[in-house]
Design a protein around this motif. Structure first.
Motif, mmCIF file in Angstrom:
data_model
loop_
_atom_site.group_PDB
_atom_site.id
_atom_site.type_symbol
_atom_site.label_atom_id
_atom_site.label_comp_id
_atom_site.label_asym_id
_atom_site.label_seq_id
_atom_site.Cartn_x
_atom_site.Cartn_y
_atom_site.Cartn_z
ATOM 1 N N VAL A 10 0.591 -1.160 0.129
ATOM 2 C CA VAL A 10 -0.039 0.266 -0.022
ATOM 3 C C VAL A 10 1.083 1.248 0.064
ATOM 4 N N LYS A 11 0.041 2.372 -0.261
ATOM 5 C CA LYS A 11 0.653 3.653 -0.018
ATOM 6 C C LYS A 11 1.717 4.022 0.571
ATOM 7 N N SER A 12 1.474 3.857 2.170
ATOM 8 C CA SER A 12 1.729 3.874 3.208
ATOM 9 C C SER A 12 3.258 3.218 3.710
ATOM 10 N N ASP A 13 3.207 2.296 2.314
ATOM 11 C CA ASP A 13 4.940 1.378 2.710
ATOM 12 C C ASP A 13 5.892 2.474 2.503
ATOM 13 N N TYR A 14 5.361 3.464 1.532
ATOM 14 C CA TYR A 14 6.234 3.841 1.217
ATOM 15 C C TYR A 14 7.797 3.709 1.183
ATOM 16 N N ASN A 15 8.169 4.737 2.400
ATOM 17 C CA ASN A 15 9.621 4.386 3.710
ATOM 18 C C ASN A 15 9.691 3.567 3.739
ATOM 19 N N ASP A 16 9.340 2.029 4.182
ATOM 20 C CA ASP A 16 9.721 0.848 4.649
ATOM 21 C C ASP A 16 9.994 -0.166 3.831
ATOM 22 N N TYR A 17 9.755 0.153 2.813
ATOM 23 C CA TYR A 17 10.201 -0.608 0.988
ATOM 24 C C TYR A 17 10.688 -0.121 0.004
ATOM 25 N N LYS A 18 11.193 1.427 0.078
ATOM 26 C CA LYS A 18 12.215 1.806 -0.051
ATOM 27 C C LYS A 18 13.542 1.342 0.664
ATOM 28 N N LYS A 19 13.652 1.273 1.737
ATOM 29 C CA LYS A 19 14.837 0.789 2.361
ATOM 30 C C LYS A 19 14.673 -0.711 2.101
ATOM 31 N N LEU A 20 13.653 -1.154 2.311
ATOM 32 C CA LEU A 20 14.399 -2.820 2.092
ATOM 33 C C LEU A 20 14.765 -3.063 0.804
ATOM 34 N N ILE A 21 14.125 -2.774 -0.210
ATOM 35 C CA ILE A 21 14.554 -2.645 -1.773
ATOM 36 C C ILE A 21 16.017 -2.183 -2.000
ATOM 37 N N ASN A 22 16.204 -0.778 -1.333
ATOM 38 C CA ASN A 22 17.152 0.010 -1.486
ATOM 39 C C ASN A 22 16.958 0.199 -3.109
ATOM 40 N N THR A 23 15.770 1.169 -2.707
ATOM 41 C CA THR A 23 15.725 1.810 -4.248
ATOM 42 C C THR A 23 15.526 3.275 -3.835
ATOM 43 N N ASP A 24 15.895 4.883 -5.297
ATOM 44 C CA ASP A 24 15.603 5.547 -5.018
ATOM 45 C C ASP A 24 14.083 6.315 -5.471
ATOM 46 N N ILE A 25 13.322 5.131 -5.525
ATOM 47 C CA ILE A 25 11.487 5.315 -6.809
ATOM 48 C C ILE A 25 11.351 6.633 -6.021
ATOM 49 N N SER A 26 11.218 7.657 -6.734
ATOM 50 C CA SER A 26 10.415 8.546 -6.119
ATOM 51 C C SER A 26 8.734 8.265 -5.741
ATOM 52 N N LYS A 27 8.275 8.761 -4.463
ATOM 53 C CA LYS A 27 6.588 8.988 -3.898
ATOM 54 C C LYS A 27 5.845 8.880 -5.015
ATOM 55 N N GLU A 28 6.434 10.089 -5.490
ATOM 56 C CA GLU A 28 5.251 10.099 -7.481
ATOM 57 C C GLU A 28 4.985 8.723 -8.096
ATOM 58 N N LYS A 29 6.834 7.964 -8.225
ATOM 59 C CA LYS A 29 5.871 7.668 -8.623
ATOM 60 C C LYS A 29 5.741 6.323 -8.190
ATOM 61 N N TYR A 30 5.908 6.299 -7.223
ATOM 62 C CA TYR A 30 6.025 4.570 -6.276
ATOM 63 C C TYR A 30 4.405 4.617 -6.220
ATOM 64 N N GLU A 31 4.221 5.646 -6.289
ATOM 65 C CA GLU A 31 2.300 6.286 -5.479
ATOM 66 C C GLU A 31 1.123 5.988 -7.021
ATOM 67 N N HIS A 32 1.990 6.115 -8.092
ATOM 68 C CA HIS A 32 1.614 6.292 -9.715
ATOM 69 C C HIS A 32 1.563 4.481 -9.954
ATOM 70 N N PHE A 33 2.636 4.071 -9.105
ATOM 71 C CA PHE A 33 3.222 2.138 -9.746
ATOM 72 C C PHE A 33 1.649 1.837 -8.917
ATOM 73 N N ILE A 34 1.289 1.583 -7.616
ATOM 74 C CA ILE A 34 0.321 0.978 -6.813
ATOM 75 C C ILE A 34 -1.262 1.465 -7.480
ATOM 76 N N ASP A 35 -1.349 2.744 -8.087
ATOM 77 C CA ASP A 35 -2.881 3.581 -8.241
ATOM 78 C C ASP A 35 -2.754 2.409 -10.383
ATOM 79 N N ASN A 36 -1.834 2.832 -10.678
ATOM 80 C CA ASN A 36 -2.219 2.421 -12.360
ATOM 81 C C ASN A 36 -1.687 1.084 -12.738
ATOM 82 N N ILE A 37 -0.585 0.265 -11.551
ATOM 83 C CA ILE A 37 -0.150 -0.851 -12.397
ATOM 84 C C ILE A 37 -0.589 -2.224 -12.023
ATOM 85 N N LEU A 38 -0.850 -2.639 -10.541
ATOM 86 C CA LEU A 38 -0.520 -3.158 -9.892
ATOM 87 C C LEU A 38 -2.370 -3.927 -9.589
#
Length: 142
Positions: A10-38
């Protein structure tokens, strides 16, 4: 292994997920992915232990024209936080993703892994049955 939860990202996982997978994806791209791809055919499952995000895996479902129009699953990006490896969480996550594919009526699930992980997946009922080849476009990798 009490206190474990499997759920969709979910969107609220952003910080923890970003840290877990060691990525620098922006919050905007992350939220777009959740809203439009998943969705049903593209799921990112996270594993929580004691309210901490410790693992993730992706399941892609592909409709096929072969074998009478069946479905095939692909497991990707399976990761358990390094502090929790060796405790069976990876096996549980593989089972969750595999069971989800089975419930979606997939006739098989494929994955590609590093040779070092081959025995882990064999232990989890996967068989080596082909060679995986890759063509990387370095200019498109971030």
């Amino acid at each position: 292994m009490l206190n474990i939860i499997f759920r969709n990202i979910v969107k609220s996982d952003y910080n923890d997920y970003k840290k877990l997978i060691n990525t620098d994806i922006s919050k905007e791209k992350y939220e777009h992915f959740i809203d439009n791809i998943l969705g049903d055919y593209h799921q990112i499952i996270v594993l929580e232990f004691e309210n901490k995000l410790i693992g993730t895996g992706t399941l892609l479902i592909e409709d096929k024209l072969t074998y009478g129009g069946c479905k095939m699953g692909h497991i990707e990006n399976l990761l358990i936080h390094e502090n929790y490896r060796g405790n069976g969480y990876g096996e549980l996550l593989v089972k969750k993703l595999s069971d989800t594919a089975n419930n979606m009526k997939c006739y098989r699930v494929d994955l590609t892994c590093n040779i070092e992980l081959e025995n882990f997946y064999k232990k989890n009922n996967f068989n080596t049955n082909s060679v995986s080849m890759s063509l990387f476009f370095k200019e498109n990798f971030k």
